[in-house]
Design an enzyme around this catalytic site. Structure first.
Site, mmCIF file in Angstrom:
data_model
loop_
_atom_site.group_PDB
_atom_site.id
_atom_site.type_symbol
_atom_site.label_atom_id
_atom_site.label_comp_id
_atom_site.label_asym_id
_atom_site.label_seq_id
_atom_site.Cartn_x
_atom_site.Cartn_y
_atom_site.Cartn_z
ATOM 1 N N SER A 156 0.825 -1.212 0.000
ATOM 2 C CA SER A 156 0.000 0.000 0.000
ATOM 3 C C SER A 156 0.861 1.265 0.000
ATOM 4 C CB SER A 156 -0.897 0.036 1.238
ATOM 5 O OG SER A 156 -1.747 -1.082 1.264
HETATM 6 N N1 SAH Z 1 -1.345 -4.461 3.618
HETATM 7 C C1 SAH Z 1 -0.564 -4.827 2.483
HETATM 8 C C2 SAH Z 1 -1.272 -4.480 1.207
HETATM 9 C C3 SAH Z 1 -1.475 -5.698 0.386
HETATM 10 S S1 SAH Z 1 -2.540 -5.548 -1.014
HETATM 11 C C4 SAH Z 1 0.829 -4.239 2.535
HETATM 12 O O1 SAH Z 1 1.072 -3.377 3.394
HETATM 13 O O2 SAH Z 1 1.687 -4.664 1.758
HETATM 14 C C5 SAH Z 1 -3.934 -6.472 -0.458
HETATM 15 C C6 SAH Z 1 -3.718 -7.924 -0.192
HETATM 16 O O3 SAH Z 1 -5.000 -8.489 0.115
HETATM 17 C C7 SAH Z 1 -3.163 -8.751 -1.343
HETATM 18 O O4 SAH Z 1 -1.961 -9.345 -0.956
HETATM 19 C C8 SAH Z 1 -4.258 -9.804 -1.614
HETATM 20 O O5 SAH Z 1 -3.738 -11.072 -1.948
HETATM 21 C C9 SAH Z 1 -4.980 -9.841 -0.277
HETATM 22 N N2 SAH Z 1 -6.353 -10.344 -0.289
HETATM 23 C C10 SAH Z 1 -7.338 -10.162 -1.198
HETATM 24 N N3 SAH Z 1 -8.471 -10.792 -0.817
HETATM 25 C C11 SAH Z 1 -8.194 -11.391 0.379
HETATM 26 C C12 SAH Z 1 -8.941 -12.192 1.295
HETATM 27 N N4 SAH Z 1 -10.230 -12.529 1.083
HETATM 28 N N5 SAH Z 1 -8.329 -12.624 2.424
HETATM 29 C C13 SAH Z 1 -7.034 -12.317 2.682
HETATM 30 N N6 SAH Z 1 -6.271 -11.575 1.847
HETATM 31 C C14 SAH Z 1 -6.839 -11.106 0.720
#
Ligand code: SAH
Length: 229
Positions: free
Chosen positions: A63
């Site tokens: 993010s």
């Molecule tokens: N907080 C993270 C941002 C990751 S982007 C950071 O700081 O790097 C969002 C993430 O949500 C992705 O890795 C994606 O695989 C995950 N995601 C999407 N749907 C999901 C679900 N139902 N349960 C868990 N993770 C999920």
């Protein structure tokens, strides 16, 4: 690997966030303690302290720091309290939550990302973060209730499963995809059992894919089946 000292680039990032409207000094200090380059893939590490989201593989992103800061502000005081994150990704946001004193439970649907994030967090000493591969739209009921739940992927509606895992006064901060664009939303669980919903501005996140999100990547808004709030 050695943990590198936060340098001038990190200080510039924090100053930029302050200028871009982040008010909470606790949140700014927490961001200022996390070595973001450790969460970014090697070939693009030189961009780690830019205020942008960056690819981390499997079509996912770390993010944008401003977004992480804003979501942490909206979560309120989480020091010493339990927080659930949905979408571990790189583990960066989880590290910032830990720097704010939270006991963090984080769910990621991609096993490879969950494993890599858990390794990075352990190596950096973030022992109060637990990472698990699981569909986060179910929440993590065994560890509930949470003072805050943060979703870092956008679904078509607010999963009732998550609202039910909030403590009284707890806050769910998540992006919700509306017809044309995503909005950042905060849902507070009130003492009378009701909820308060606030719109907190525009958002831009990868899709939330799961039982109470989108059923599969690439499906449209109407495909997500949701429990009523
Ligand atoms: N907080 C993270 C941002 C990751 S982007 C950071 O700081 O790097 C969002 C993430 O949500 C992705 O890795 C994606 O695989 C995950 N995601 C999407 N749907 C999901 C679900 N139902 N349960 C868990 N993770 C999920």
């Amino acid at each position: 690997m050695k943990r590198s000292a936060p340098g001038a680039a990190l200080r510039r990032l924090v100053d930029g966030l302050r200028q871009a409207g982040i008010r909470s000094e606790e949140v700014l200090a927490a961001i200022g303690r996390v070595p973001r380059h450790e969460f970014v893939p090697e070939p693009i590490r030189f961009r780690a302290y830019e205020d942008v989201r960056l690819p981390i593989g499997l079509g996912q992103t770390i993010s944008q720091p401003w977004t992480v800061a804003r979501m942490c502000e909206l979560a309120g005081d989480i020091d010493g309290r339990r927080v659930l994150e949905i979408g571990t990704g790189s583990g960066y946001h989880a590290a910032v939550l830990a720097e704010l004193g939270a006991i963090v439970f984080s769910l990621e649907r991609h096993g490879a990302l969950a494993a890599a994030a858990a390794r990075t967090l352990r190596r950096l000493g973030y022992l109060q973060v637990s990472v698990k591969q699981f569909d986060g739209t179910y929440g993590w009921a065994a560890e509930a209730p949470y003072a805050a739940i943060i979703a870092t992927a956008a679904g078509p509606a607010i999963p009732g499963t998550l609202v039910r895992q909030l403590a009284e006064g707890g806050r769910l901060v998540l992006p919700v995809a509306e017809e044309r664009a995503q909005r950042l939303v905060r849902v507070t669980r009130l003492s009378d059992g009701g909820v308060e919903r606030e719109d907190c501005g525009p958002a831009s996140f990868v899709p939330l894919i799961g039982r109470f999100g989108y059923r599969r990547r690439g499906e449209g808004n109407c495909s997500g089946r949701n429990e009523p709030l």
